[in-house]
Design a protein around this motif. Structure first.
Motif: not given
Length: 133
Positions: A19-31
């Motif tokens: 949620x934090x990564x999404x809210x701060x527009x940080x590109x990420x790949x979740x596994x």
């Protein structure tokens, strides 16, 4: 730079990190590491990013850690790598990393290290302005 996020679906800290990564527009790949376990080479890559080796990524409070009667001082690195690859519940979660940084677990302050430097500077300027009022 894309952040790698290793999670477990039932882990509340994993959900907070996502949620934090999404809210701060940080590109990420979740596994989901339960559905798609780490290979020994991926465990080694994590270890290279740690400051204290396995102590940083192994959950000594995990049920499987206790069931296996592990002592981190009495087991070789190669044995631990194999154990982690087989028993992913040994890993603390979430694990977030990029090429330079590693964060294990969710910490609202430490996760900010994944913000771009320019964003961190702007946030600090706002804090200083509020303090000056």
């Amino acid at each position: 730079m894309t952040v790698q996020l290793y999670t477990a679906p039932s882990n509340a800290s994993s959900r907070k990190a996502r949620e934090w990564l999404i809210n701060h527009n940080i590109p990420f790949k979740e596994r989901n590491i339960i559905a798609r376990p780490l290979t020994p080479d991926e465990v080694k890559r994590l270890l290279r990013l740690t400051e204290n080796g396995f102590e940083d990524i192994i959950s000594t409070r995990a049920k499987v850690f206790k069931q296996l009667h592990l002592n981190l001082d009495d087991i070789s690195t190669s044995q631990l790598i194999q154990l982690v690859s087989k028993h992913l519940d040994l890993l603390k979660r979430p694990i977030m990393f990029d090429d330079k940084r590693l964060q294990v677990g969710y910490n609202n302050e430490e996760i900010r290290r994944f913000l771009p430097r320019s964003t961190r500077k702007l946030e600090m300027m706002k804090v200083w302005q509020q303090l000056a009022i």
